[in-house]
Design an enzyme around this catalytic site. Sequence first.
Site, PDB file in Angstrom:
ATOM      1  N   HIS B  69      57.745 -35.856  76.134  1.00 35.09           N
ATOM      2  CA  HIS B  69      59.015 -35.218  75.759  1.00 35.09           C
ATOM      3  C   HIS B  69      59.817 -36.160  74.877  1.00 35.09           C
ATOM      4  O   HIS B  69      59.441 -37.320  74.692  1.00 35.09           O
ATOM      5  CB  HIS B  69      59.817 -34.795  76.994  1.00 35.09           C
ATOM      6  N   HIS B  71      62.735 -37.863  74.926  1.00 33.62           N
ATOM      7  CA  HIS B  71      63.717 -38.901  75.265  1.00 33.62           C
ATOM      8  C   HIS B  71      63.297 -40.259  74.709  1.00 33.62           C
ATOM      9  O   HIS B  71      62.106 -40.553  74.601  1.00 33.62           O
ATOM     10  CB  HIS B  71      63.869 -38.998  76.785  1.00 33.62           C
ATOM     11  N   HIS B 136      62.881 -30.554  82.771  1.00 31.69           N
ATOM     12  CA  HIS B 136      63.451 -31.895  82.733  1.00 31.69           C
ATOM     13  C   HIS B 136      64.792 -31.764  82.023  1.00 31.69           C
ATOM     14  O   HIS B 136      65.190 -30.657  81.645  1.00 31.69           O
ATOM     15  CB  HIS B 136      62.482 -32.840  82.014  1.00 31.69           C
ATOM     16  N   ASP B 190      56.039 -39.461  88.114  1.00 33.20           N
ATOM     17  CA  ASP B 190      57.409 -39.938  87.893  1.00 33.20           C
ATOM     18  C   ASP B 190      58.076 -40.366  89.215  1.00 33.20           C
ATOM     19  O   ASP B 190      58.246 -39.556  90.119  1.00 33.20           O
ATOM     20  CB  ASP B 190      58.176 -38.767  87.250  1.00 33.20           C
ATOM     21  N   HIS B 359      77.124 -32.737  87.517  1.00 30.70           N
ATOM     22  CA  HIS B 359      75.866 -33.185  86.907  1.00 30.70           C
ATOM     23  C   HIS B 359      74.735 -33.052  87.924  1.00 30.70           C
ATOM     24  O   HIS B 359      74.959 -33.225  89.113  1.00 30.70           O
ATOM     25  CB  HIS B 359      75.970 -34.647  86.459  1.00 30.70           C
ATOM     26  N   GLY B 362      67.612 -34.863  86.151  1.00 29.14           N
ATOM     27  CA  GLY B 362      66.460 -34.199  85.558  1.00 29.14           C
ATOM     28  C   GLY B 362      65.153 -34.610  86.211  1.00 29.14           C
ATOM     29  O   GLY B 362      64.080 -34.201  85.762  1.00 29.14           O
ATOM     30  N   HIS B 363      65.236 -35.443  87.248  1.00 28.82           N
ATOM     31  CA  HIS B 363      64.020 -35.956  87.895  1.00 28.82           C
ATOM     32  C   HIS B 363      63.874 -35.406  89.314  1.00 28.82           C
ATOM     33  O   HIS B 363      64.870 -35.164  90.005  1.00 28.82           O
ATOM     34  CB  HIS B 363      64.063 -37.478  87.964  1.00 28.82           C
ATOM     35  N   HIS B 385      56.805 -44.876  86.202  1.00 31.30           N
ATOM     36  CA  HIS B 385      58.162 -44.561  85.787  1.00 31.30           C
ATOM     37  C   HIS B 385      59.160 -44.943  86.876  1.00 31.30           C
ATOM     38  O   HIS B 385      59.757 -44.090  87.531  1.00 31.30           O
ATOM     39  CB  HIS B 385      58.259 -43.048  85.498  1.00 31.30           C
TER      40      HIS B 385
END
Lengths: 550, 550
Positions: B69, B71, B136, B190, B359, B362-363, B385
Amino acid sequence: MEKLQIVPLGGLGEVGKNMLALEYGRNILIVDVGMMFPESDMPGVDYIIPDYRYLRGKEDRIRGIIITHGHEDHIGALPHFLQEFNAPVYATTLTRGLIEVKLNRDLQKRVKLQPMEPGDTIHLGPFTVEPYHVCHSIPDAVGLGIDTPLGLVVHSGDYKMDHTPVDGWPSDIAKLAEFNRRGVLVLLADSTNATDPGTTPSESSLNVALSDVFRQANGRVIVATFASLISRIQQVMDVARTFGRKVAIAGTTMLKNVKMARRLGYLNVPDDLLLPLQDINRLPPHQVAIIATGAQGEPHSIMGRLAIARHPSLRIVPGDTVILSSHTIPGNEETVHRVINRLFQKGANVVYHPVAPVHVSGHASQEEQKMLLSLLRPKFFVPIHGELRHLKQHALLAQEVGIPRQNIAVVENGYILRFSQDSLEVGERVPGGYVFVDGTLVGDAVSSQIIQDREALAASGVCSVVFTYNRRQGGLIGEPRITARGVAAAEVLDVLIARAYPLIQQTLQATRGATSQADIERAVERALSNFFYEQVQSRPEMIVVAVPLG
Amino acid sequence: MEKLQIVPLGGLGEVGKNMLALEYGRNILIVDVGMMFPESDMPGVDYIIPDYRYLRGKEDRIRGIIITHGHEDHIGALPHFLQEFNAPVYATTLTRGLIEVKLNRDLQKRVKLQPMEPGDTIHLGPFTVEPYHVCHSIPDAVGLGIDTPLGLVVHSGDYKMDHTPVDGWPSDIAKLAEFNRRGVLVLLADSTNATDPGTTPSESSLNVALSDVFRQANGRVIVATFASLISRIQQVMDVARTFGRKVAIAGTTMLKNVKMARRLGYLNVPDDLLLPLQDINRLPPHQVAIIATGAQGEPHSIMGRLAIARHPSLRIVPGDTVILSSHTIPGNEETVHRVINRLFQKGANVVYHPVAPVHVSGHASQEEQKMLLSLLRPKFFVPIHGELRHLKQHALLAQEVGIPRQNIAVVENGYILRFSQDSLEVGERVPGGYVFVDGTLVGDAVSSQIIQDREALAASGVCSVVFTYNRRQGGLIGEPRITARGVAAAEVLDVLIARAYPLIQQTLQATRGATSQADIERAVERALSNFFYEQVQSRPEMIVVAVPLG
């Protein structure tokens, strides 16, 4: 009628260096004189003390200094303050012990450290101070009732509403109820955890979590915590005893504090539970526990040195369990995580807050803060001890509890608050910023400009250029000396420097004539700075010295 | 039979610069080539790239580079890597768009950016890559099934198990079930949130929190978030529309991303919802929303400049509501809190995570990580990760789910992992550390030594001393030139410098005789360094240049 002034000199708009002054007529009472640790963009600063310029010239009005408890952010600037100001210092037994060791011989002789206990009534000019017991992450902490000609001011100190503290001495709620009956004009209260919902768990709640870890550990157990967290030390000692382990202490401050706390009766530890650090290898690992300092990962602390295997006698070995029984002070996250990772690397099992419930805060959370507000029902409220975001949140809680918005003062350091019996006015602002301490340099000697220079040096390094030139003809004599630190590796530098020589020569030729030494230096500085930026996209600080000959 | 090698080159033992190599025979497949932002003790470093020395000399074996992705920690080092290595880069549409803008013209011409979509089957030497969709904090993210002659390797990418994502496209659980049926040899997954219990809330859950804030806001609403968080931008747009506000975009990257995402169909925004930033004052405040970058408080970002009132056209005014819809990257806490406090100072109401639920991560959290492990039932597991503490925790979760300890490899960057169909072996370690980038300086040109020098400069400043002396008689000629930066304020320095002159003279006299220039410089350096330490308890870096005459 004379007004009551409250002048916050530290701790409002920041976490640290707590200090405030109550003023009535020509009488001043000071509460706490703390210090603050520098943030990461203040390189070379050892610590920060309050800017108490406001009090200069008013020395003769200071009736006394009251210290609420022995943490550095409440006592740390006393040695500086007492050099300049002479006033009696009132503190409870343990707090006095912690202050004493900070004073040099001169101050120990000169300063009157006065005993103070919860329940005392201390008359200081027009102020009558009534300390009351509060629970916090250090024993012998107090809040203060301060009676003034205009009414009662309550200062919460650092507190939590722990009903089952480890030492069996809960916060004195009855005293708060008494204050309520007498009527409270102003409440000044600790805002540290104002953004944390609910209630801070009791210190006792840790017994379960600590016991769990001890039960599962096969090897040694090493517990890192704050040296002043006497109740935590007590808990670890108790749990270690339950699980048949002897306890060794690592770290000078920790040793000193344990000794003092035992002597003064704040720590209840049988002699045969303790084990000198050098004897731990005489026992099998499962019979050993170690209490150590360095839970913030400070490089020279015990944990910091264990993480990089630099402790003279102690080594982390696979099978060790390490408990970090502490919270990470904001700004220290990277350092603490690095220590945790390195301990894992060495084979330890690392148990840390908040992943495991091995720490509780010493400060009240929202429900306790509302409880305090409801108990006291003050006419006016001033949130203290916190960043602006904490103070703002604390003010919202007070409004929820029914204190009108206009009776709440959310201010940062330095704003003079003036109270009558029925009015609150935010007055002019006096200095309340940072006073840096770096070695023996204090205040103006280590200004923000100096700190900015250090940051610039850190960002790009420094380059010194020295050359001799012919004063009359303007030409370079011999080779320039170019020395760089923190700019780039030697191989890169050598190439850059070789190419800088002709540039200096050219610049000198261009300025040939009636140019002064200073002009020549400026021209070379500009030329080289641009050259470096072109080459490596950074502008090291340049120090250019031209030596004229002939 | 040939073994399968997995060589983690970044992202194991750290958060950032993700990169790994799969190797079978003389074939290499690379997954991600990310960068990492420097920690606070790496002054002057712009960013860090992986140390991929291991791949040098193996250029001809690289069959392809797969990017999961867009990022920065997955694509950021591509421009460096592609200067050296020539291989096709496979990425989904949005990811390709984000890579393209990072490549200079040369690279744009030379590098083959290959399209890739979930459901594709890409044959690269002995590897068959099957990307599948994952949710994500950026659209168009994928995980990878990589079929190898020894079995199926699954790489999770950065993922969460969001069943109600904003774009309506959940993580492809069916594909994971298919992998399970085919049998999974190795799972690489991850670990970012491995210490977070429970399940990460869905992106959609934010609608409630955002709507609450919009509903209560009377003035403008300013939302700061990550420029790549397209789904968040969509949500803010939708909520703004619901509450009758037009939306302006502040920040170059944000503008660019919104434009690209609309063009590529990742953002669904009617034209008349948008408002140019310069036109916001034409509408009443309660009809305006602004989306901006700078949620990490970066000084040059929109929020950073708003906090210190340095934005050219935008000013925070009382009544504004600011939402920080982002999490604080560890190490940025001080900066972010400072921005929050300054926004409060300017009269804004600031709403921020975790104080308000504005918030979500994303993980995947622990329950999702266990879900993935259960779905795939891999024979071998390698947590990737994350810092070591995350990898360790992820390994514990895998054991809970039933993967035997000996089938899990918790390693940091550089350890070569060798797999057969029924064995896992941790082999020797190859380089996997930091390669610093500072301007145009990369790697050895800006070594750890340089960083240490910068830290020393930051701690105590620098002092340059230049003097001329009589080569034959050894005496000082004229006055020395002493220049200091970052040491102490001018008033203090002047006193110190005046007292340093005779010290230099004395040192010269003591070395009179057959002493070399270098010896004289060393002697003066030592004398002055000690003098400074005595006087101000700090040792500035000394640069001493002695100019011999006669």
